[in-house]
Design a protein around this motif. Structure first.
Motif, short mmCIF file in Angstrom:
data_model
loop_
_atom_site.label_atom_id
_atom_site.label_comp_id
_atom_site.label_asym_id
_atom_site.label_seq_id
_atom_site.Cartn_x
_atom_site.Cartn_y
_atom_site.Cartn_z
N THR A 170 33.15 7.91 -28.26
CA THR A 170 32.14 7.32 -27.38
C THR A 170 30.81 8.00 -27.64
N PHE A 171 29.82 7.21 -28.03
CA PHE A 171 28.48 7.72 -28.24
C PHE A 171 27.64 7.34 -27.03
N ASN A 172 27.18 8.34 -26.28
CA ASN A 172 26.28 8.13 -25.14
C ASN A 172 24.87 8.28 -25.68
N VAL A 173 24.18 7.14 -25.80
CA VAL A 173 22.90 7.07 -26.50
C VAL A 173 21.75 6.98 -25.50
N THR A 174 20.72 7.81 -25.74
CA THR A 174 19.50 7.76 -24.93
C THR A 174 18.32 7.54 -25.87
N ASN A 175 17.51 6.52 -25.58
CA ASN A 175 16.30 6.25 -26.35
C ASN A 175 15.17 7.05 -25.74
N SER A 176 14.83 8.17 -26.37
CA SER A 176 13.74 9.03 -25.91
C SER A 176 12.46 8.75 -26.67
N ALA A 177 12.40 7.63 -27.35
CA ALA A 177 11.27 7.29 -28.20
C ALA A 177 10.28 6.39 -27.48
N LYS A 178 9.27 5.95 -28.21
CA LYS A 178 8.25 5.07 -27.67
C LYS A 178 8.44 3.62 -28.09
N VAL A 179 9.46 3.37 -28.94
CA VAL A 179 9.75 2.01 -29.42
C VAL A 179 11.23 1.73 -29.22
N PRO A 180 11.64 0.45 -29.24
CA PRO A 180 13.06 0.10 -29.08
C PRO A 180 13.91 0.64 -30.23
N HIS A 181 15.15 1.03 -29.91
CA HIS A 181 16.11 1.51 -30.90
C HIS A 181 17.50 1.00 -30.55
N SER A 182 18.42 1.19 -31.48
CA SER A 182 19.81 0.84 -31.27
C SER A 182 20.65 1.80 -32.10
N LEU A 183 21.98 1.59 -32.14
CA LEU A 183 22.84 2.46 -32.92
C LEU A 183 23.95 1.63 -33.54
N GLN A 184 24.10 1.74 -34.86
CA GLN A 184 25.13 1.04 -35.61
C GLN A 184 25.97 2.10 -36.32
N VAL A 185 27.31 1.94 -36.27
CA VAL A 185 28.21 2.88 -36.93
C VAL A 185 29.07 2.12 -37.92
N GLU A 186 29.14 2.60 -39.15
CA GLU A 186 30.02 2.02 -40.17
C GLU A 186 31.29 2.85 -40.21
N GLY A 187 32.31 2.41 -39.46
CA GLY A 187 33.57 3.13 -39.38
C GLY A 187 34.58 2.66 -40.40
N PRO A 188 35.82 3.15 -40.31
CA PRO A 188 36.85 2.77 -41.28
C PRO A 188 37.22 1.29 -41.22
N SER A 189 36.89 0.61 -40.13
CA SER A 189 37.19 -0.81 -40.00
C SER A 189 35.96 -1.67 -40.19
N GLY A 190 34.90 -1.11 -40.72
CA GLY A 190 33.66 -1.85 -40.89
C GLY A 190 32.63 -1.42 -39.87
N GLU A 191 31.57 -2.20 -39.76
CA GLU A 191 30.49 -1.87 -38.84
C GLU A 191 30.93 -2.12 -37.40
N SER A 192 30.37 -1.31 -36.49
CA SER A 192 30.62 -1.56 -35.08
C SER A 192 29.98 -2.90 -34.72
N LYS A 193 30.42 -3.48 -33.62
CA LYS A 193 29.87 -4.77 -33.19
C LYS A 193 28.36 -4.63 -33.00
#
Length: 155
Positions: free
Chosen positions: A68-91
């Protein structure tokens, strides 16, 4: 006979003391039971801070399983998070606006090194990427050519 009379109370005291120690043994075994059940769950949790244009930590190490990745955007622009795991990219993940937080769960059930990055615009090319090491780090590295999906869920 008098010696036997004095010995009887001493034997009773020993018997009572023995019962008391059994109670202490039971209470100590009861207190160790919750400790056994409080072992870390199979799910790993990683706090991720997104800034302009970096992930922190950039290269976390986790145990294999659901992460579980608990993600916080501390930036000034929009962001997201994508992970390429053993079964392919996360949704496809949700885009986090500045100040927002979200969660990404990914099945990282195989040892290896897997890429993660911000898929918004060209943020990955700007350096907003890293590598997750799972277990000992052995096994294959994920690649974009793996077309399978369903590696996890979005925010």
């Amino acid at each position: 006979m008098r010696k036997l009379g004095l010995a009887t109370p001493a034997l009773v005291a020993l018997a009572v003391a023995g019962c008391g120690s059994d109670n202490n043994d039971n209470s100590s075994s009861k207190s160790s039971t919750p400790a056994a059940s409080s072992k870390p769950a199979a799910t790993n949790k990683v706090a991720v801070k997104e800034t302009d244009f970096a992930l922190s930590p950039a290269s976390p190490k986790v145990k294999k399983g659901t992460v579980t990745f608990n993600v916080t955007n501390s930036a000034k622009v929009p962001h997201s998070l994508q992970v390429e795991g053993p079964s392919g990219e996360s949704k496809p993940p949700k885009v986090l606006q500045p100040g927002q937080s979200g969660t990404v769960k990914v099945n990282l059930s195989k040892d290896g090194k897997y890429e993660w990055y911000c898929p918004v615009d060209n943020h990955k090319q700007m350096g907003m990427k890293g590598e997750i090491t799972v277990g000992s780090g052995g096994g294959g590295k994920s690649s974009k050519d793996d077309s399978s999906s369903g590696g996890g869920s979005g925010y």
